[in-house]
Design an enzyme around this catalytic site. Sequence first.
Site, PDB file in Angstrom:
ATOM      1  N   GLU A 127       0.851  -1.197   0.000  1.00  0.00           N
ATOM      2  CA  GLU A 127       0.000   0.000   0.000  1.00  0.00           C
ATOM      3  C   GLU A 127       0.882   1.241   0.000  1.00  0.00           C
ATOM      4  O   GLU A 127       2.037   1.172   0.419  1.00  0.00           O
ATOM      5  CB  GLU A 127      -0.881  -0.011   1.259  1.00  0.00           C
ATOM      6  CG  GLU A 127      -0.081   0.263   2.519  1.00  0.00           C
ATOM      7  CD  GLU A 127      -0.710  -0.268   3.797  1.00  0.00           C
ATOM      8  OE1 GLU A 127      -0.744  -1.507   3.969  1.00  0.00           O
ATOM      9  OE2 GLU A 127      -1.144   0.554   4.607  1.00  0.00           O
ATOM     10  N   LYS A 129       2.814   4.570   0.967  1.00  0.00           N
ATOM     11  CA  LYS A 129       3.291   5.168   2.217  1.00  0.00           C
ATOM     12  C   LYS A 129       2.907   6.643   2.152  1.00  0.00           C
ATOM     13  O   LYS A 129       3.430   7.405   1.338  1.00  0.00           O
ATOM     14  CB  LYS A 129       4.806   5.006   2.343  1.00  0.00           C
ATOM     15  CG  LYS A 129       5.350   5.540   3.649  1.00  0.00           C
ATOM     16  CD  LYS A 129       6.796   5.124   3.833  1.00  0.00           C
ATOM     17  CE  LYS A 129       7.305   5.418   5.230  1.00  0.00           C
ATOM     18  NZ  LYS A 129       7.380   6.841   5.548  1.00  0.00           N
ATOM     19  N   ASP A 131       2.648  10.462   3.042  1.00  0.00           N
ATOM     20  CA  ASP A 131       3.571  11.424   3.642  1.00  0.00           C
ATOM     21  C   ASP A 131       2.791  12.413   4.506  1.00  0.00           C
ATOM     22  O   ASP A 131       2.499  13.532   4.105  1.00  0.00           O
ATOM     23  CB  ASP A 131       4.338  12.153   2.538  1.00  0.00           C
ATOM     24  CG  ASP A 131       5.560  12.870   3.083  1.00  0.00           C
ATOM     25  OD1 ASP A 131       5.890  12.662   4.269  1.00  0.00           O
ATOM     26  OD2 ASP A 131       6.173  13.635   2.329  1.00  0.00           O
ATOM     27  N   ARG A 150       2.511  10.646  17.224  1.00  0.00           N
ATOM     28  CA  ARG A 150       3.477   9.595  17.477  1.00  0.00           C
ATOM     29  C   ARG A 150       4.483  10.005  18.555  1.00  0.00           C
ATOM     30  O   ARG A 150       4.899   9.199  19.373  1.00  0.00           O
ATOM     31  CB  ARG A 150       4.200   9.271  16.178  1.00  0.00           C
ATOM     32  CG  ARG A 150       5.263   8.246  16.326  1.00  0.00           C
ATOM     33  CD  ARG A 150       5.716   7.752  14.960  1.00  0.00           C
ATOM     34  NE  ARG A 150       6.721   6.744  15.115  1.00  0.00           N
ATOM     35  CZ  ARG A 150       8.015   6.991  15.232  1.00  0.00           C
ATOM     36  NH1 ARG A 150       8.427   8.234  15.197  1.00  0.00           N
ATOM     37  NH2 ARG A 150       8.879   6.030  15.388  1.00  0.00           N
ATOM     38  N   GLU A 186      -2.633   7.695   9.108  1.00  0.00           N
ATOM     39  CA  GLU A 186      -1.937   8.925   8.737  1.00  0.00           C
ATOM     40  C   GLU A 186      -2.913  10.078   8.557  1.00  0.00           C
ATOM     41  O   GLU A 186      -3.907   9.954   7.848  1.00  0.00           O
ATOM     42  CB  GLU A 186      -1.198   8.654   7.412  1.00  0.00           C
ATOM     43  CG  GLU A 186       0.023   9.493   7.213  1.00  0.00           C
ATOM     44  CD  GLU A 186       1.257   8.954   7.936  1.00  0.00           C
ATOM     45  OE1 GLU A 186       1.134   7.979   8.712  1.00  0.00           O
ATOM     46  OE2 GLU A 186       2.332   9.542   7.728  1.00  0.00           O
ATOM     47  N   TYR A 238      -4.445   2.408   8.688  1.00  0.00           N
ATOM     48  CA  TYR A 238      -3.672   1.273   8.164  1.00  0.00           C
ATOM     49  C   TYR A 238      -3.057   0.393   9.248  1.00  0.00           C
ATOM     50  O   TYR A 238      -2.390  -0.586   8.951  1.00  0.00           O
ATOM     51  CB  TYR A 238      -2.572   1.755   7.210  1.00  0.00           C
ATOM     52  CG  TYR A 238      -1.646   2.805   7.804  1.00  0.00           C
ATOM     53  CD1 TYR A 238      -0.779   2.494   8.839  1.00  0.00           C
ATOM     54  CD2 TYR A 238      -1.646   4.108   7.317  1.00  0.00           C
ATOM     55  CE1 TYR A 238       0.049   3.443   9.385  1.00  0.00           C
ATOM     56  CE2 TYR A 238      -0.809   5.075   7.863  1.00  0.00           C
ATOM     57  CZ  TYR A 238       0.030   4.729   8.896  1.00  0.00           C
ATOM     58  OH  TYR A 238       0.849   5.672   9.444  1.00  0.00           O
ATOM     59  N   LYS A 326      11.027   2.891  -0.554  1.00  0.00           N
ATOM     60  CA  LYS A 326      10.938   4.326  -0.838  1.00  0.00           C
ATOM     61  C   LYS A 326      11.078   4.608  -2.329  1.00  0.00           C
ATOM     62  O   LYS A 326      11.779   3.889  -3.046  1.00  0.00           O
ATOM     63  CB  LYS A 326      12.054   5.077  -0.091  1.00  0.00           C
ATOM     64  CG  LYS A 326      12.013   4.933   1.411  1.00  0.00           C
ATOM     65  CD  LYS A 326      10.809   5.594   2.053  1.00  0.00           C
ATOM     66  CE  LYS A 326      10.980   7.080   2.204  1.00  0.00           C
ATOM     67  NZ  LYS A 326      11.749   7.511   3.358  1.00  0.00           N
ATOM     68  N   CYS A 432      38.912  36.431  -8.935  1.00  0.00           N
ATOM     69  CA  CYS A 432      37.822  36.484  -7.968  1.00  0.00           C
ATOM     70  C   CYS A 432      36.830  37.564  -8.395  1.00  0.00           C
ATOM     71  O   CYS A 432      37.239  38.704  -8.647  1.00  0.00           O
ATOM     72  CB  CYS A 432      38.397  36.799  -6.594  1.00  0.00           C
ATOM     73  SG  CYS A 432      37.128  37.195  -5.380  1.00  0.00           S
ATOM     74  N   CYS A 435      37.173  40.628  -5.682  1.00  0.00           N
ATOM     75  CA  CYS A 435      38.351  41.492  -5.513  1.00  0.00           C
ATOM     76  C   CYS A 435      39.270  41.509  -6.731  1.00  0.00           C
ATOM     77  O   CYS A 435      40.212  42.301  -6.778  1.00  0.00           O
ATOM     78  CB  CYS A 435      39.149  41.073  -4.280  1.00  0.00           C
ATOM     79  SG  CYS A 435      40.015  39.503  -4.483  1.00  0.00           S
ATOM     80  N   CYS A 456      40.177  32.129  -4.246  1.00  0.00           N
ATOM     81  CA  CYS A 456      40.645  33.492  -4.460  1.00  0.00           C
ATOM     82  C   CYS A 456      41.939  33.653  -3.680  1.00  0.00           C
ATOM     83  O   CYS A 456      42.014  33.292  -2.511  1.00  0.00           O
ATOM     84  CB  CYS A 456      39.578  34.464  -3.952  1.00  0.00           C
ATOM     85  SG  CYS A 456      40.203  36.106  -3.588  1.00  0.00           S
ATOM     86  N   CYS A 462      40.616  40.706  -0.350  1.00  0.00           N
ATOM     87  CA  CYS A 462      39.306  40.365  -0.899  1.00  0.00           C
ATOM     88  C   CYS A 462      38.213  40.759   0.095  1.00  0.00           C
ATOM     89  O   CYS A 462      38.164  40.278   1.221  1.00  0.00           O
ATOM     90  CB  CYS A 462      39.236  38.873  -1.178  1.00  0.00           C
ATOM     91  SG  CYS A 462      37.640  38.379  -1.839  1.00  0.00           S
TER      92      CYS A 462
HETATM   93  S1  IVH Z   1       2.703   0.930   9.013  1.00  0.00           S
HETATM   94  C1  IVH Z   1       4.832  -0.746  12.844  1.00  0.00           C
HETATM   95  N1  IVH Z   1       1.677   1.884   6.797  1.00  0.00           N
HETATM   96  O1  IVH Z   1       5.509   5.724   7.963  1.00  0.00           O
HETATM   97  C2  IVH Z   1       4.692   0.036  11.608  1.00  0.00           C
HETATM   98  N2  IVH Z   1       3.073   3.311   8.081  1.00  0.00           N
HETATM   99  O2  IVH Z   1       8.301   5.071   8.592  1.00  0.00           O
HETATM  100  C3  IVH Z   1       3.437   0.811  11.538  1.00  0.00           C
HETATM  101  N3  IVH Z   1       3.302   5.569   7.164  1.00  0.00           N
HETATM  102  O3  IVH Z   1       5.361   6.253  11.394  1.00  0.00           O
HETATM  103  C4  IVH Z   1       3.396   1.730  10.395  1.00  0.00           C
HETATM  104  N4  IVH Z   1       2.000   5.278   5.424  1.00  0.00           N
HETATM  105  O4  IVH Z   1       3.665   7.473   9.945  1.00  0.00           O
HETATM  106  C5  IVH Z   1       2.463   2.138   7.855  1.00  0.00           C
HETATM  107  N5  IVH Z   1       0.658   2.627   4.854  1.00  0.00           N
HETATM  108  C6  IVH Z   1       1.445   2.863   5.895  1.00  0.00           C
HETATM  109  C7  IVH Z   1       2.044   4.111   6.098  1.00  0.00           C
HETATM  110  C8  IVH Z   1       2.861   4.294   7.206  1.00  0.00           C
HETATM  111  C9  IVH Z   1       2.754   6.138   6.080  1.00  0.00           C
HETATM  112  C10 IVH Z   1       4.215   6.258   8.077  1.00  0.00           C
HETATM  113  C11 IVH Z   1       3.867   6.159   9.524  1.00  0.00           C
HETATM  114  C12 IVH Z   1       5.065   5.589  10.203  1.00  0.00           C
HETATM  115  C13 IVH Z   1       6.145   5.827   9.198  1.00  0.00           C
HETATM  116  C14 IVH Z   1       7.201   4.763   9.334  1.00  0.00           C
END
Ligand code: IVH
Length: 718
Positions: A127, A129, A131, A150, A186, A238, A326, A432, A435, A456, A462
């Site tokens: 799924e 991630k 931000d 957190r 999130e 999630y 990532k 330079c 100067c 320089c 300078c």
């Molecule tokens: S699972 C034990 N699922 O990423 C792990 N985290 O780098 C529980 N995050 O602090 C996290 N999307 O804020 C999980 N689909 C996703 C996520 C997710 C974003 C963030 C979350 C976590 C950080 C970890």
Amino acid sequence: MSTESVAVEDLTLEEAAAELARLSAEIAHNDELYHGEDAPAISDADYDALKRRNDAIEARFPELIRDDSPSRRVGATPSSAFAQVVHARPMLSLDNTFSQEDVRDFVASVYRFLGQLPDCSIAFTAEPKIDGLSMSIRYENGRLVTAATRGDGTTGENVTANIRTVKDVPDRLPAGAPSVVEVRGEIYMAKSDFLALNAQMEAQGKQTYVNPRNTASGSLRQLDPKVTANRKLRFFAYAWGEMSEMPADTQFGMVEFFEKWGFPVNPLMKRLNSVEDILKHYDEIGKMRADLDYDIDGVVYKVDRLDLQQRLGFRSRSPRWATAHKFPAEQAFTTVTNIEIQVGRTGALTPVARLEPITVGGVVVTNATLHNEDYIKGIGNSGERIRPEDHDIRIGDTVIVQRAGDVIPQVLDVVLERRPAEAQPYALPKRCPVCGSHALRERNEKTGKLDSVTRCTGGFVCRAQAVEHLKHFVSRNAFDIEGLGSKQIDFFFEAEDPALQIRTAPDIFTLKRRQEASLSKLENIEGFGKVSVRKLFDAIDGRREIALHRFIYALGIRHVGETTAKLLSRAFGTYEAFEGAMQEAASFSGDSWNELNNIEGIGEVVARAIVEFYKEPRNVEVIGRLLEEVTPLAAEQPQTGNSPVAGKTVVFTGSLEKFTRDEAKARAESLGAKVAGSVSKKTDFVVAGPGAGSKLDKARELGITTMDEDEWLALIGG
Ligand code: IVH
């Protein structure tokens, strides 16, 4: 170079990056003092000032925002304004993977750990991630009771009132839900809402926000929930914390329940059975990324079966059953509108590309460092090719710009097909730009190689170097003169009137006398009232006595940062002894030269730079004038008394429970011990806490005395 005292609006790109790095470390350090030891070292106001400076620099250079920026470390410092919440189950983070290979390793490690055969397939969920900011929302008997950030993973901030204003988060769970439910997920701001908010801010003539994530974080940490309510925050569920009952036995099944209970869940989550399918899904999500209405920075993979998750368990801060794959650093195409040269304190000429503004990874980038002449040509630091020969960077070129978290934006490559016919290879100026002195690349005496930096040769002639020198001299870890910041230095340096001029450091200390003897008064100049002039003179007078290490650091000797200055101060004790020894070492031989080289932590390059500095008559002359005004205080020798550890070398390893590493080190040093990072024959004691590994083994091998924290405390007398 120290940049602490430079006004935000005067920072160059490189200085801003350095300053953000420093602030991040300093704020983290203070966070640790505050939380770890309940012993804050600075006042709340000073702490806030650090944070504000960090924010201001980020607002000016959004492309430099670091991944570990204090502004991103949401809740890492539970602000005093919000009550703290101890999480029923810690909120952990995820390990990162960056390549297909890493992902294959991750999957293989799961199979290996579980001891199952590769053909018995383990399902994974994949799924996006998101931000945003992670949030833990607790329901008791179907009602929302607390919502917490957190924080440091163990303790977060209580933001319940604010979370109640988020429409995506239900206030109640349907009948039949377990009596205790902690839904985690999130909080984020949609890109479209972010753009609309910024349009509104702009229309009102207000400052716009940097990116959706920071805006979401700021909106959530408002003390007034009405403000939060006005910012459309959203949520994806999630994960979970404490649950009185588990409604499902898979990751996928749990998320399906969250959806049934009324939480938004990400529609791109899939359950997959092989690495190939996982990687394919990663590519698909990557392709969709730009069109999604929320920022994502990777894809998260989790073992689907909860019994297997349980068996896999956790490493110290992250689960073995999940990883975040990532996305690569974001890149974008833009054109180089100009190449400008910045001259630093040591005379380094740094080419900077001015770019047609472009959004990379959610922030606008307008310039990128080109580092040096070789980089422009496509040659790396060790002389290797980093781009094909004809891919040199020229004004007018279309280039690929990359921004990766905490580094200065880089120009990665040139799109040759789009190079204008008239574009000329860029040559660094031979002189330079400030100067007019020759600019040269020095040859390394040892290796015979050309230095990558063009410098320089103007030295004191300078203006750029002289001004940067002065700014360094007054900066916080040097003379730290309040009221004499970057702007004021520019003013005094440019002043034509001898009664106002500051061209060298001693001029700072003669300013008051020159003013008293003159009719052109500073207080009549715009920007300086009577009061501020008096304060400035007081601040200057307050520094007529100064710690030796600050004095040495302030001289701006190449390669001599704060740490080296402290080493020198401790080794020589007084300024006279130090300068005397450096004069004696002029031929790079003899006792004084050896003494300098024998100081632990000072290598030959640094030693040479110091001796070279004192071979320049102008430096000695300026320092002579400075010493007529200022007294460097003799270095305090540690009060070692008859401590059993005086003169001994100690290594700390493993985790310490009674004090932080920094504190242990400071304590040992105050008793006259040296603290080393690695174990060698010279080590006298190794103090090992839980988790000590190879260093302890080595100490035993070498027959060195080892002890635990309590034994150490007993030795040094509690
Ligand atoms: S699972 C034990 N699922 O990423 C792990 N985290 O780098 C529980 N995050 O602090 C996290 N999307 O804020 C999980 N689909 C996703 C996520 C997710 C974003 C963030 C979350 C976590 C950080 C970890």
